[in-house]
Design an enzyme around this catalytic site. Structure first.
Site, PDB file in Angstrom:
ATOM      1  N   THR A 135      25.155 102.937  30.982  1.00  0.00           N
ATOM      2  CA  THR A 135      24.272 103.918  31.699  1.00  0.00           C
ATOM      3  C   THR A 135      25.236 105.165  31.806  1.00  0.00           C
ATOM      4  O   THR A 135      26.430 105.163  31.911  1.00  0.00           O
ATOM      5  CB  THR A 135      23.940 103.579  33.119  1.00  0.00           C
ATOM      6  OG1 THR A 135      24.870 103.286  34.145  1.00  0.00           O
ATOM      7  CG2 THR A 135      22.919 102.385  33.060  1.00  0.00           C
TER       8      THR A 135
ATOM      9  N   ASN B 198      15.819 101.478  29.470  1.00  0.00           N
ATOM     10  CA  ASN B 198      15.372 101.476  28.203  1.00  0.00           C
ATOM     11  C   ASN B 198      13.731 101.432  27.980  1.00  0.00           C
ATOM     12  O   ASN B 198      13.109 100.511  28.424  1.00  0.00           O
ATOM     13  CB  ASN B 198      16.240 100.499  27.292  1.00  0.00           C
ATOM     14  CG  ASN B 198      17.618 100.797  27.297  1.00  0.00           C
ATOM     15  OD1 ASN B 198      18.143 101.959  27.616  1.00  0.00           O
ATOM     16  ND2 ASN B 198      18.338  99.737  27.292  1.00  0.00           N
TER      17      ASN B 198
ATOM     18  N   TYR C  54       6.941 109.490  19.060  1.00  0.00           N
ATOM     19  CA  TYR C  54       6.618 107.974  19.856  1.00  0.00           C
ATOM     20  C   TYR C  54       6.446 106.876  18.837  1.00  0.00           C
ATOM     21  O   TYR C  54       6.804 105.674  18.760  1.00  0.00           O
ATOM     22  CB  TYR C  54       6.053 107.746  20.948  1.00  0.00           C
ATOM     23  CG  TYR C  54       6.844 108.503  22.224  1.00  0.00           C
ATOM     24  CD1 TYR C  54       7.825 107.901  22.857  1.00  0.00           C
ATOM     25  CD2 TYR C  54       6.744 110.028  22.400  1.00  0.00           C
ATOM     26  CE1 TYR C  54       8.467 108.678  23.857  1.00  0.00           C
ATOM     27  CE2 TYR C  54       7.267 110.653  23.597  1.00  0.00           C
ATOM     28  CZ  TYR C  54       8.247 109.973  24.200  1.00  0.00           C
ATOM     29  OH  TYR C  54       9.066 110.555  24.955  1.00  0.00           O
TER      30      TYR C  54
ATOM     31  N   ALA D 280      29.471  97.156  24.902  1.00  0.00           N
ATOM     32  CA  ALA D 280      28.577  96.196  25.528  1.00  0.00           C
ATOM     33  C   ALA D 280      28.642  94.764  25.258  1.00  0.00           C
ATOM     34  O   ALA D 280      28.704  93.644  25.951  1.00  0.00           O
ATOM     35  CB  ALA D 280      27.232  96.737  25.943  1.00  0.00           C
TER      36      ALA D 280
ATOM     37  N   ASN E 118      30.892 100.071  30.754  1.00  0.00           N
ATOM     38  CA  ASN E 118      30.179 100.830  30.026  1.00  0.00           C
ATOM     39  C   ASN E 118      31.432 101.211  28.926  1.00  0.00           C
ATOM     40  O   ASN E 118      32.683 101.089  28.953  1.00  0.00           O
ATOM     41  CB  ASN E 118      30.309 102.079  30.743  1.00  0.00           C
ATOM     42  CG  ASN E 118      28.984 103.120  30.745  1.00  0.00           C
ATOM     43  OD1 ASN E 118      28.627 103.033  29.446  1.00  0.00           O
ATOM     44  ND2 ASN E 118      28.599 103.957  31.449  1.00  0.00           N
TER      45      ASN E 118
ATOM     46  N   ARG F  31       9.225 106.054  16.935  1.00  0.00           N
ATOM     47  CA  ARG F  31      10.192 105.184  17.549  1.00  0.00           C
ATOM     48  C   ARG F  31       9.761 103.946  17.649  1.00  0.00           C
ATOM     49  O   ARG F  31      10.561 102.786  17.656  1.00  0.00           O
ATOM     50  CB  ARG F  31      10.525 105.956  19.282  1.00  0.00           C
ATOM     51  CG  ARG F  31      10.719 107.342  19.225  1.00  0.00           C
ATOM     52  CD  ARG F  31      12.384 107.502  18.882  1.00  0.00           C
ATOM     53  NE  ARG F  31      12.494 107.419  17.488  1.00  0.00           N
ATOM     54  CZ  ARG F  31      12.195 108.559  16.333  1.00  0.00           C
ATOM     55  NH1 ARG F  31      11.378 109.319  17.042  1.00  0.00           N
ATOM     56  NH2 ARG F  31      12.539 108.379  15.349  1.00  0.00           N
TER      57      ARG F  31
ATOM     58  N   ASP G 173      12.920 100.266  24.853  1.00  0.00           N
ATOM     59  CA  ASP G 173      12.508  99.251  23.897  1.00  0.00           C
ATOM     60  C   ASP G 173      12.562  97.768  24.617  1.00  0.00           C
ATOM     61  O   ASP G 173      12.382  97.659  25.797  1.00  0.00           O
ATOM     62  CB  ASP G 173      13.850  99.249  23.015  1.00  0.00           C
ATOM     63  CG  ASP G 173      15.182  98.564  23.738  1.00  0.00           C
ATOM     64  OD1 ASP G 173      15.061  97.573  24.198  1.00  0.00           O
ATOM     65  OD2 ASP G 173      16.119  99.610  24.027  1.00  0.00           O
TER      66      ASP G 173
ATOM     67  N   HIS H  41      11.289 103.193  33.121  1.00  0.00           N
ATOM     68  CA  HIS H  41      10.817 104.392  32.258  1.00  0.00           C
ATOM     69  C   HIS H  41       9.582 104.021  31.170  1.00  0.00           C
ATOM     70  O   HIS H  41       9.387 104.905  30.400  1.00  0.00           O
ATOM     71  CB  HIS H  41      12.121 105.108  31.564  1.00  0.00           C
ATOM     72  CG  HIS H  41      13.057 105.688  32.545  1.00  0.00           C
ATOM     73  ND1 HIS H  41      14.345 105.858  32.206  1.00  0.00           N
ATOM     74  CD2 HIS H  41      12.916 105.847  33.766  1.00  0.00           C
ATOM     75  CE1 HIS H  41      14.878 106.488  33.257  1.00  0.00           C
ATOM     76  NE2 HIS H  41      14.131 106.385  34.353  1.00  0.00           N
TER      77      HIS H  41
END
Length: 229
Positions: free
Chosen positions: A172, A88, A52, A215, A197, A55, A90, A105
């Site tokens: 998604t 996401n 992480y 997108a 999508n 990331r 981010d 999340h």
């Protein structure tokens, strides 16, 4: 007009961030069971923290794309009548200008203290076990929802779905619940549902309308249509 938008990895992929799973079931070369469960953190906290940390550092190399910017424009027009829910972790929605963002999340740039449960904005590394700014304990972990943990702020999401006139799912996969069921929930409450999508998701048949493509192309066009109503 009240609108709820759900975004997934497909929105950030065009900014250069990897989607959660590649065709071989790996995330950035790791099996998710190795880096995205509480059990994995208990077994090998250094591996999980390093993953992480990498990331988190990678976020400095990416920018919001036209899909993020269009959703920020939609918020400017609708204000409190828009809720942007994202799977996401981010911060590209925020950096594009969105402020009404609900992270189901968790967030990469946030740390959770497992001792006092406080949360802190975090831009650096966690591998060296820094002290919690609130209690001083060296028990910080990534503030992300791992497999087996309950998503954040679900009551707020369901409340918004009940009042929505439009629900739109963008980028998604339609395989991660409970988010995969939001379209069906919104439709049951009377909302018109739209999926945007790259390819149809696993739950595309549940939507009133499905559009396929990048997108960065679909979202600005859809936002223009909503604002023109």
């Amino acid at each position: 007009m009240r609108v709820v938008v759900l975004t997934g990895a497909g929105v950030s992929a065009e900014s250069g961030l990897a989607t959660f799973r590649d065709p071989e079931g790996l995330w950035e070369g790791h099996n998710p069971d190795e880096v995205a469960t509480a059990g994995a953190f208990a077994r090998d906290p250094a591996l999980v923290q390093r993953f992480y940390d990498e990331r988190r550092a990678a976020l400095t190399n990416v920018l919001p794309n036209s899909a993020h910017l269009a959703l920020a424009q939609l918020e400017q027009a609708l204000g409190d009548d828009l809720l942007l829910v994202t799977q996401n972790i981010d911060d590209l929605h925020e950096r594009a200008g969105s402020s009404r963002v609900l992270h189901l999340h968790g967030e990469l740039r946030s740390a959770l203290c497992t001792s006092c449960q406080s949360r802190h904005r975090w831009l650096g590394r966690l591998l060296a076990r820094p002290a919690c700014p609130s209690c001083g304990a060296q028990r910080l972990r990534p503030d992300v929802v791992w497999f087996g943990e309950f998503p954040y702020r679900m009551s707020e999401v369901f409340s918004a779905l009940k009042d929505a006139d439009i629900f739109c799912a963008i980028g998604t996969s339609g395989v991660v619940y409970p988010a995969a069921g939001f379209g069906l929930d919104a439709a049951a409450y009377g909302a018109r549902t739209v999926e945007l999508n790259l390819a149809q998701s696993a739950v595309a048949p549940w939507f009133h309308e499905v559009r396929s493509g990048p997108a960065t192309e679909l979202v600005p066009d859809w936002v223009d249509e909503v604002l023109g109503q």
